[in-house]
Design an enzyme around this catalytic site. Structure first.
Site, PDB file in Angstrom:
ATOM      1  N   SER A 165     -27.561 -41.627 -11.606  1.00 60.41           N
ATOM      2  CA  SER A 165     -25.723 -41.339 -11.947  1.00 60.41           C
ATOM      3  C   SER A 165     -24.917 -42.737 -11.202  1.00 60.41           C
ATOM      4  CB  SER A 165     -25.597 -40.158 -10.717  1.00 60.41           C
ATOM      5  OG  SER A 165     -24.308 -39.332 -11.214  1.00 60.41           O
ATOM      6  N   ASP A 260     -25.694 -32.149 -19.277  1.00 58.71           N
ATOM      7  CA  ASP A 260     -24.783 -32.592 -18.466  1.00 58.71           C
ATOM      8  C   ASP A 260     -23.933 -33.838 -19.440  1.00 58.71           C
ATOM      9  OD1 ASP A 260     -24.094 -35.249 -17.057  1.00 58.71           O
ATOM     10  OD2 ASP A 260     -25.773 -35.559 -16.554  1.00 58.71           O
ATOM     11  N   HIS A 290     -26.692 -32.064 -14.649  1.00 61.79           N
ATOM     12  CA  HIS A 290     -26.718 -33.278 -14.217  1.00 61.79           C
ATOM     13  C   HIS A 290     -26.953 -33.567 -12.332  1.00 61.79           C
ATOM     14  CE1 HIS A 290     -24.830 -37.006 -13.343  1.00 61.79           C
ATOM     15  NE2 HIS A 290     -24.083 -37.209 -12.306  1.00 61.79           N
TER      16      HIS A 290
END
Length: 318
Positions: A165, A260, A290
Site C-alpha cells: 500500500s 481494490d 485492498h
C-alpha cells in the site's frame, strides 16, 4: 426497443474468507470519520496470530535525515548466515498509521516466503511529518543496509525494496530516486497494491471506491495529510505515477486484488514498466480487496498470494 442499462457499480465476488471478515467487521464509513488517532488505535489493536518463527529478530536504530530511524531485521530459517538476500520493507497505512508492531506479522510472512532478510522500516508518519520525510527515511534506510550489508550478513548485490500500500509507494519512489541519483543498486522491487497516485477516475476506483477495506474518501484524506492539499505541488517521488520515464528501474513484481480501488492504477504502472523494458510480473488476485496481505492469518488465498510472490522474489534473487 432498447433495454435499460444497469449502471449500478459492480461488486466483486469476495473470496469466502474475505466475505467472513467483512461480515465480522464493525467498520462503517471512512477512516476520516474516526480521525488519525482513531485510525491508529484501530490498526494497533488488531490481534494477529504469531507469524513464522525466525532465526533471529533484531531491532536497530540508524541515523536519518530527520532523526533516528527504528528498524527491525528478520532473518528467516532459509537465510544463510552470510551473504543473504534482503528486502528493505516499508509498511502500509496510508502514510498516517502503522508501526513495527502492527506489521510484524506481515514482515515475518514476507521473510519466510522469500527466504530473504527483511529490514522493516519504522518511518515517521503524517500529519506530524509531511512529505518528503517518509520518502527521505526510506531512501536513508536503503543506504544504511547497503553500506552495512556485510555486518548484517547481507549480500550487497542482492538487496531489494518492497512494501504494501503506502509502503509500496515508498518502495517505488526509493527505486526511482536511487536510479536518478546513482544510488545503491536495487536488485528488485516488490509491490503489494502500491498507492502510486492521487485518486484518479479509473474504472476500478468507480466500481470499488466504497469498498469495505479502502474508500475513495480515505484515499483523498490520507494523500492530503501527507502530500498536502494542492496536487500542483506534487512530484514524481511523492506521486510515482507522475514520473516521465521508467527506464532503467529494477525488475518489479506487482500484486493487487480484483476488488481494490487502486487496481487499475497499479496495473497501468506495471504496463508502463514493461513498455520501458523493465522485467515485470503482474499478479491480480480474484476475490481480494485492498490490504489482503495483512489478512493472511485468516484468508487462505492471501497466504497463497504471499507464497507465490515469495517464490518469484526468491527466484529473482537466485
Amino acid at each position: 426497443m432498447s433495454t435499460p442499462t444497469d449502471t449500478t457499480p459492480a461488486q466483486p465476488t469476495w473470496d469466502p474468507d474475505v466475505a467472513a471478515i467483512i461480515a465480522r467487521s464493525s467498520r462503517s464509513g471512512s477512516l476520516r470519520a474516526v480521525g488519525v488517532e482513531g485510525a491508529r488505535r484501530a490498526l494497533e489493536s488488531i490481534e494477529r496470530p504469531a507469524g513464522p518463527q525466525m532465526q533471529s529478530v533484531r531491532d536497530a536504530t540508524v541515523d536519518g535525515p530527520h532523526g533516528p530511524i527504528p528498524l527491525r531485521l528478520y532473518r528467516p530459517p532459509a537465510a544463510p548466515p552470510e551473504n543473504a538476500p534482503a528486502l528493505v520493507w516499508f509498511h502500509g497505512g496510508g502514510m498516517i498509521m502503522g508501526s513495527l508492531h502492527s506489521f510484524d506479522r506481515l514482515a515475518r510472512d514476507i521473510a519466510d516466503a522469500t527466504g530473504a532478510v527483511v529490514c522493516n522500516v519504522d518511518y515517521r508518519l503524517a500529519p506530524e511529518h509531511r512529505y518528503p520525510v517518509a520518502n527521505d527515511e526510506a531512501y536513508a534506510a536503503l543506504h544504511w543496509l547497503t553500506d552495512n550489508a556485510t555486518d548484517q550478513g547481507v549480500d550487497p548485490a542482492r538487496i531489494g525494496v518492497g512494501g504494501d500500500s503506502a509502503g509500496g509507494s515508498l518502495a517505488t519512489a526509493t527505486a526511482l530516486r536511487s536510479r536518478d541519483e546513482n544510488g545503491p543498486a536495487i536488485a528488485q522491487q516488490v509491490l503489494f497494491y502500491p498507492g502510486l497516485e492521487r485518486r484518479t477516475d479509473r474504472p476500478s476506483m468507480r466500481e470499488f471506491g466504497d469498498s469495505p477495506f479502502l474508500t475513495a474518501e480515505d484515499i483523498d484524506w490520507m494523500k492530503n495529510l501527507y502530500l498536502g492539499d494542492d496536487p500542483a505541488t506534487d512530484d514524481s517521488y511523492g506521486v510515482p505515477a507522475l514520473t516521465d520515464s521508467l527506464a532503467g528501474l529494477p525488475p518489479a513484481i506487482l500484486a493487487v486484488g480484483y476488488g481494490d480501488p487502486l487496481r487499475d492504477a497499479v496495473e497501468a504502472y506495471g504496463d508502463r514498466l514493461r513498455a520501458a523494458g523493465v522485467p515485470t510480473a503482474q499478479l491480480r488476485y480474484p476475490g481480494m480487496g485492498h490490504g489482503f496481505a495483512m489478512q493472511a492469518p485468516s484468508v487462505a488465498r492471501a497466504r497463497a498470494a504471499i507464497s507465490e510472490v515469495g517464490a518469484l522474489v526468491a527466484a529473482r534473487f537466485r
